[in-house]
Design a protein around this motif. Structure first.
Motif, short mmCIF file in Angstrom:
data_model
loop_
_atom_site.label_atom_id
_atom_site.label_comp_id
_atom_site.label_asym_id
_atom_site.label_seq_id
_atom_site.Cartn_x
_atom_site.Cartn_y
_atom_site.Cartn_z
N ILE A 1 10.69 11.64 -6.36
CA ILE A 1 10.03 12.95 -6.37
C ILE A 1 10.94 14.04 -5.82
O ILE A 1 11.10 15.10 -6.42
N PHE A 2 11.54 13.77 -4.64
CA PHE A 2 12.27 14.80 -3.90
C PHE A 2 13.78 14.60 -3.88
O PHE A 2 14.49 15.49 -3.40
N ASN A 3 14.27 13.43 -4.32
CA ASN A 3 15.66 13.04 -4.14
C ASN A 3 16.05 13.09 -2.67
O ASN A 3 17.14 13.54 -2.30
N ASP A 4 15.13 12.61 -1.81
CA ASP A 4 15.36 12.66 -0.37
C ASP A 4 14.52 11.55 0.28
O ASP A 4 13.29 11.62 0.31
N ALA A 5 15.20 10.52 0.80
CA ALA A 5 14.50 9.38 1.38
C ALA A 5 13.77 9.72 2.67
O ALA A 5 12.89 8.98 3.10
N SER A 6 14.12 10.82 3.29
CA SER A 6 13.49 11.19 4.56
C SER A 6 12.12 11.84 4.36
O SER A 6 11.37 12.00 5.33
N LYS A 7 11.79 12.18 3.12
CA LYS A 7 10.55 12.90 2.87
C LYS A 7 9.39 11.95 2.59
O LYS A 7 8.65 12.08 1.62
N VAL A 8 9.23 10.99 3.49
CA VAL A 8 8.12 10.07 3.42
C VAL A 8 7.64 9.81 4.84
O VAL A 8 8.44 9.68 5.76
N ARG A 9 6.33 9.78 5.01
CA ARG A 9 5.74 9.45 6.31
C ARG A 9 4.91 8.18 6.14
O ARG A 9 4.08 8.09 5.23
N PHE A 10 5.14 7.21 7.02
CA PHE A 10 4.46 5.93 6.93
C PHE A 10 3.24 5.92 7.83
O PHE A 10 3.30 6.33 9.00
N VAL A 11 2.12 5.44 7.28
CA VAL A 11 0.88 5.30 8.04
C VAL A 11 0.49 3.82 8.03
O VAL A 11 0.04 3.31 7.01
N PRO A 12 0.68 3.11 9.15
CA PRO A 12 0.27 1.69 9.21
C PRO A 12 -1.26 1.58 9.18
O PRO A 12 -1.95 2.26 9.94
N LEU A 13 -1.77 0.72 8.32
CA LEU A 13 -3.22 0.56 8.14
C LEU A 13 -3.59 -0.91 8.15
O LEU A 13 -2.90 -1.74 7.57
N SER A 14 -4.70 -1.21 8.81
CA SER A 14 -5.21 -2.58 8.81
C SER A 14 -5.88 -2.88 7.47
O SER A 14 -6.19 -1.98 6.68
N SER A 15 -6.13 -4.17 7.22
CA SER A 15 -6.78 -4.56 5.97
C SER A 15 -8.16 -3.93 5.83
O SER A 15 -8.59 -3.57 4.73
N SER A 16 -8.88 -3.80 6.95
CA SER A 16 -10.24 -3.30 6.89
C SER A 16 -10.33 -1.78 6.76
O SER A 16 -11.38 -1.25 6.39
N THR A 17 -9.23 -1.06 7.05
CA THR A 17 -9.27 0.41 6.99
C THR A 17 -8.45 0.99 5.84
O THR A 17 -8.56 2.19 5.56
N ARG A 18 -7.64 0.20 5.16
CA ARG A 18 -6.67 0.74 4.20
C ARG A 18 -7.32 1.50 3.06
O ARG A 18 -6.87 2.60 2.71
N PHE A 19 -8.39 0.95 2.46
CA PHE A 19 -8.98 1.60 1.29
C PHE A 19 -9.78 2.83 1.69
O PHE A 19 -9.82 3.82 0.96
N THR A 20 -10.40 2.79 2.86
CA THR A 20 -11.11 3.97 3.36
C THR A 20 -10.13 5.09 3.62
O THR A 20 -10.39 6.27 3.29
N ALA A 21 -8.98 4.77 4.22
CA ALA A 21 -7.97 5.79 4.50
C ALA A 21 -7.45 6.41 3.21
O ALA A 21 -7.24 7.63 3.13
N LEU A 22 -7.24 5.60 2.19
CA LEU A 22 -6.79 6.13 0.91
C LEU A 22 -7.87 7.00 0.27
O LEU A 22 -7.59 8.11 -0.19
N GLY A 23 -9.09 6.51 0.25
CA GLY A 23 -10.17 7.26 -0.37
C GLY A 23 -10.44 8.59 0.28
O GLY A 23 -10.84 9.55 -0.39
N SER A 24 -10.22 8.68 1.60
CA SER A 24 -10.47 9.93 2.32
C SER A 24 -9.31 10.90 2.25
O SER A 24 -9.41 12.03 2.74
N GLY A 25 -8.20 10.48 1.65
CA GLY A 25 -7.05 11.37 1.52
C GLY A 25 -6.09 11.32 2.69
O GLY A 25 -5.16 12.12 2.76
N GLU A 26 -6.25 10.34 3.58
CA GLU A 26 -5.33 10.21 4.71
C GLU A 26 -3.93 9.84 4.23
O GLU A 26 -2.93 10.21 4.86
N VAL A 27 -3.85 9.08 3.13
CA VAL A 27 -2.56 8.73 2.54
C VAL A 27 -2.62 9.04 1.04
O VAL A 27 -3.70 9.13 0.44
N ASP A 28 -1.43 9.19 0.44
CA ASP A 28 -1.34 9.49 -0.99
C ASP A 28 -1.34 8.23 -1.84
O ASP A 28 -1.78 8.25 -3.00
N VAL A 29 -0.82 7.15 -1.28
CA VAL A 29 -0.67 5.91 -2.03
C VAL A 29 -0.60 4.76 -1.04
O VAL A 29 -0.14 4.93 0.09
N LEU A 30 -1.09 3.60 -1.46
CA LEU A 30 -0.94 2.37 -0.69
C LEU A 30 0.10 1.49 -1.36
O LEU A 30 -0.06 1.11 -2.52
#
Length: 314
Positions: free
Chosen positions: A45-74
């Motif tokens: 997307i950006f030609n820049d590896a630094s332009k990513v932020r990682f959000v560690p998510l547990s198995s029980s919260t991952r899909f809720t976090a994605l659905g609420s817009g906390e992350v862009d992709v899992l």
């Protein structure tokens, strides 16, 4: 895509810590297959590896976090299933890792088959397909067991080593990752049986076709690169000298692939040159020379007896 570009950063949901997929190194920098897939997407997307932020998510919260817009992709060791794809407001994309449910036991138990774990306590991770797979299997063979459920893999691994569980049931790759981090890996055996199909794929929210297209074809591009013999080391030369039409399209010597997903013509070239093709990612993070030590197996290219296959990129 508009939100990601406007923000200037890709937000990627990853595991809270599994060797080979997502685990901080001694400097606190995230490493692993899922992590590199996120970095490569940011580069596309950006030609820049630094332009990513990682959000560690547990198995029980991952899909809720994605659905609420906390992350862009899992990219988070998430099995692609029908009900997840049809009932959660999410979409799964392309399998990037094939796995199967298994069990790890201490050698001293002298267990050779899972059905011998009669009355055993078994560590499981909450919110995973492994909970259901384990319950279904033991019910089918009429063998009782006691589940001990944890939120994270590292918690289950600690409990297993402390003797709170007789076995740990999860995907075989994660069992290999857990064993690689134990004090005495040789004291543990991953039983040979597999009880499910566990294809991992990226997940996004429903209703965004352009974002779906980008991540789908980005994943295929890494597989296609391995099929075509394009590596991080030779991508620049192949872009400049190859007469192969498929190579020229993938590497952006001709612009139509990038144009079709509203990216720069060099989107795949930039990602491959930075993180390598799929095989390079696998060998660097999961392969036999790593602590995890997994042979390619079903994650090899289809031409080598595996299941990895890129749809035609033309």
């Amino acid at each position: 895509m508009d939100q990601v570009r406007s923000r200037g950063t890709l937000i990627c949901g990853i595991n809270t810590g599994v060797a080979g997929f997502a685990l901080p190194d001694a400097r606190g920098v995230w490493q692993g297959l899922d992590v590199d897939l996120c970095r490569g997407l940011a580069i596309a997307i950006f030609n820049d590896a630094s332009k990513v932020r990682f959000v560690p998510l547990s198995s029980s919260t991952r899909f809720t976090a994605l659905g609420s817009g906390e992350v862009d992709v899992l990219f988070r060791t998430s099995t692609m299933t029908m009900l997840r794809d049809t009932t959660l407001g999410l979409r799964s994309l392309v399998p990037y890792f094939y796995d199967g449910h298994g069990f790890i036991v201490r050698n001293s138990l002298n267990v050779r088959q899972v059905r011998e774990l009669n009355g055993a306590t078994i560590c499981l991770i909450q919110g995973t397909t492994n909970e259901q797979v384990t319950a279904d299997y033991f019910r089918s063979v009429n063998v009782p067991f006691t589940p001990v459920v944890f939120e994270r893999t590292d918690q289950a691994a600690i409990a297993l080593q402390a003797g709170r569980c007789d076995a740990f049931g999860t995907d075989a790759s994660q069992l290999a990752a857990v064993r690689s981090t134990m004090q005495r890996p040789a004291d543990w055996t991953i039983l040979p049986e597999r009880f499910s199909k566990e294809p991992y794929g990226a997940y996004i929210r429903r209703g965004d076709d352009e974002w779906f297209d980008l991540i789908r074809w980005y994943t295929y591009a890494l597989i296609e690169a391995e099929e075509l013999g394009i590596t991080a080391a030779n991508a620049e030369e192949m872009r400049r000298t190859s007469n192969n039409a498929n190579v020229r399209r993938l590497l952006g010597a001709t612009p139509e692939l990038g144009q079709s997903i509203k990216l720069d013509a060099a989107w795949a070239y930039n990602a491959i040159r930075a993180i390598g093709n799929y095989g390079e990612l696998y060998e660097r993070t999961m392969g036999e020379r790593t602590p995890v030590g997994l042979p390619r197996g079903q994650n090899n290219l289809w031409t080598n007896g595996g299941l990895m296959y890129a749809l035609p990129m033309r």
